[in-house]
Scaffold this active site. Structure first.
Site, PDB file in Angstrom:
ATOM      1  N   ARG A   1       0.864  -1.191   0.000  1.00 43.45           N
ATOM      2  CA  ARG A   1       0.000   0.000   0.000  1.00 43.45           C
ATOM      3  C   ARG A   1       0.906   1.250   0.000  1.00 43.45           C
ATOM      4  O   ARG A   1       1.827   1.329   0.813  1.00 43.45           O
ATOM      5  CB  ARG A   1      -0.939  -0.005   1.224  1.00 43.45           C
ATOM      6  CG  ARG A   1      -1.834  -1.249   1.259  1.00 43.45           C
ATOM      7  CD  ARG A   1      -2.985  -1.093   2.227  1.00 43.45           C
ATOM      8  NE  ARG A   1      -3.949  -0.127   1.770  1.00 43.45           N
ATOM      9  CZ  ARG A   1      -4.902   0.409   2.537  1.00 43.45           C
ATOM     10  NH1 ARG A   1      -4.976   0.067   3.805  1.00 43.45           N
ATOM     11  NH2 ARG A   1      -5.766   1.281   2.046  1.00 43.45           N
TER      12      ARG A   1
ATOM     13  N   ASP B   1      -2.778   9.229   7.423  1.00 43.04           N
ATOM     14  CA  ASP B   1      -1.906   8.206   6.828  1.00 43.04           C
ATOM     15  C   ASP B   1      -0.537   8.762   6.481  1.00 43.04           C
ATOM     16  O   ASP B   1       0.447   8.030   6.440  1.00 43.04           O
ATOM     17  CB  ASP B   1      -2.566   7.607   5.581  1.00 43.04           C
ATOM     18  CG  ASP B   1      -3.715   6.715   6.000  1.00 43.04           C
ATOM     19  OD1 ASP B   1      -4.817   7.229   6.225  1.00 43.04           O
ATOM     20  OD2 ASP B   1      -3.478   5.499   6.161  1.00 43.04           O
TER      21      ASP B   1
ATOM     22  N   LYS C   1      -8.175   8.962   5.000  1.00 43.17           N
ATOM     23  CA  LYS C   1      -9.217   8.249   4.242  1.00 43.17           C
ATOM     24  C   LYS C   1     -10.061   9.189   3.393  1.00 43.17           C
ATOM     25  O   LYS C   1     -10.427  10.272   3.836  1.00 43.17           O
ATOM     26  CB  LYS C   1     -10.098   7.472   5.233  1.00 43.17           C
ATOM     27  CG  LYS C   1     -11.257   6.703   4.645  1.00 43.17           C
ATOM     28  CD  LYS C   1     -10.863   5.749   3.550  1.00 43.17           C
ATOM     29  CE  LYS C   1      -9.808   4.744   3.952  1.00 43.17           C
ATOM     30  NZ  LYS C   1      -9.210   4.034   2.776  1.00 43.17           N
TER      31      LYS C   1
HETATM   32  O1  MRU Z   1      -7.601   2.135   3.979  1.00 47.53           O
HETATM   33  P1  MRU Z   1      -7.391   2.132   5.460  1.00 47.53           P
HETATM   34  O2  MRU Z   1      -8.544   1.539   6.211  1.00 47.53           O
HETATM   35  O3  MRU Z   1      -6.065   1.537   5.844  1.00 47.53           O
HETATM   36  O4  MRU Z   1      -7.343   3.669   5.844  1.00 47.53           O
HETATM   37  C1  MRU Z   1      -7.133   4.030   7.180  1.00 47.53           C
HETATM   38  C2  MRU Z   1      -7.247   5.473   7.459  1.00 47.53           C
HETATM   39  O5  MRU Z   1      -7.389   6.298   6.575  1.00 47.53           O
HETATM   40  C3  MRU Z   1      -7.088   5.883   8.891  1.00 47.53           C
HETATM   41  O6  MRU Z   1      -7.849   7.008   9.166  1.00 47.53           O
HETATM   42  C4  MRU Z   1      -5.617   6.214   9.130  1.00 47.53           C
HETATM   43  O7  MRU Z   1      -4.794   5.154   8.739  1.00 47.53           O
HETATM   44  C5  MRU Z   1      -5.346   6.566  10.526  1.00 47.53           C
HETATM   45  S1  MRU Z   1      -5.281   5.146  11.545  1.00 47.53           S
HETATM   46  C6  MRU Z   1      -4.812   5.529  13.094  1.00 47.53           C
END
Ligand code: MRU
Length: 343
Positions: A85, A233, A244
């Protein structure tokens, strides 16, 4: 509930794609299972991905068939894990640390290398657990008694090795008697809010109201929340923040309605190598996550799809960034590298 851990020479994690209907744990000695789990979002959330990747490298070293192949296998695992990812920088920060251990122990006996890799992975795990506690303590100082808040996606225990980031702020504030209710965006298209955050909050006994993402404007316009708080992220040096998909519109709405918009993340999510959000790589997902519902096609055949998994919130819409090092206020180019505030 433990999201991801090292147990008896194996990696053990909860399969987040099955929640909240089934609580299934997977235990594996095979690093490729960890690679696939991150790709398939069985393990997800920026800090949890970073921790799982470190364990994956340690697992590859531990399960190598001969002393000669330990380093090769660990490096192969690091490369594969790094291809899973692209957006969450915690993954690359962890792998950088694991590769540094490999470099430092390259000429040492394989048992020593295995030990050093596992020690580093366990350090990354422990640091994340501690960071979550501090983020909660710092962040809770931003909230007044009687606050309802809105959050997006899942930045809870399931996204970390510890108590979460945005949700650690919320659960810490709730323990201090400050939280009246949490509005949770369902978080289309993979429903991390509906499936994961709502589940965590219900288990924690905190009043939770689930909303469709498109209801956030009405929630903010009618003055229902005192703050919006989400995870991240990747945070660029100027404070621009990838999170997200659907986070950026929330920040715009919060500004429109005079509601503070907070980001909560460990320092490991800050990427000082990247000057602005323009340079953050944004993962694009398979269009079927949008054209299909529960495996059944709901959109017309032949339609084009744009499916970014994350968006970037410009720094000027962010009231403060809470990390384990403190509360960072604008200008972030100055406050992110250093400031430490005592909660
Ligand atoms: O695609 P994901 O579910 O991995 O995305 C996660 C997010 O966007 C979270 O808000 C982010 O990783 C913060 S987690 C503490």
């Amino acid at each position: 509930m433990t999201t991801v851990e090292w147990r008896g020479g194996k990696v053990r994690f909860i399969d987040q794609t099955k929640l909240p209907l089934q609580e299934i744990y997977i235990e594996t000695a095979e690093y490729r299972i960890v690679v696939d789990a991150i790709r398939a979002l069985k393990i997800r959330g920026a800090p949890a991905i970073g921790v799982a990747a470190a364990f994956g490298v340690a697992l590859a070293a531990a399960s190598a068939v001969s002393a000669e192949t330990v380093e090769v296998e660990a490096r192969r695992a690091a490369d594969l894990l790094g291809s899973t990812r692209p957006t969450a920088v915690n993954l690359f920060a962890s792998l950088h640390r694991m590769r540094r251990v490999l470099d430092q122990h390259s000429s040492r006996p394989s048992a020593e290398l295995r030990h050093a890799l596992l020690d580093e992975a366990l350090r990354i795990y422990k640091e994340d657990v501690d960071a979550c506690v501090r983020i909660g303590e710092f962040g809770a100082t931003l909230l007044e008694r009687g606050s309802a808040v809105l959050t997006h996606c899942n930045a809870g225990a399931l996204a970390t090795a510890g108590a979460g980031t945005a949700l650690s702020v919320i659960t810490t504030a709730a323990r201090e008697g400050k939280i009246t209710r949490v509005y949770v965006d369902e978080t289309r298209p993979l429903l991390q809010g509906a499936r994961l955050t709502a589940w965590e909050l219900v288990k924690a006994g905190i009043p939770v109201t689930l909303i469709a993402d498109s209801s956030a404007g009405q929630v903010l316009r009618t003055g229902r929340v005192a703050a919006v708080i989400t995870g991240a992220d990747r945070i660029a040096a100027n404070g621009d923040t990838a999170n997200k998909i659907g986070t950026y519109p929330l920040a715009v709405l919060a500004r429109r309605h005079g509601v503070p918009f907070y980001i909560a993340a460990p320092i490991s999510t800050v990427d000082l190598q990247i000057a602005t959000g323009e340079d953050i790589p944004i993962e694009e997902r398979d269009g079927r996550e949008i054209t299909h519902w529960n495996g059944v096609r709901v959109a017309a055949e032949g339609v084009d799809v744009f499916a970014p998994a994350f968006d970037v919130t410009p720094h000027d819409l962010i009231t403060a960034i809470v990390t384990d090092a403190g509360i960072h206020r604008p200008p972030y180019a100055v406050s992110l590298p250093g400031v430490r505030t005592t909660p």
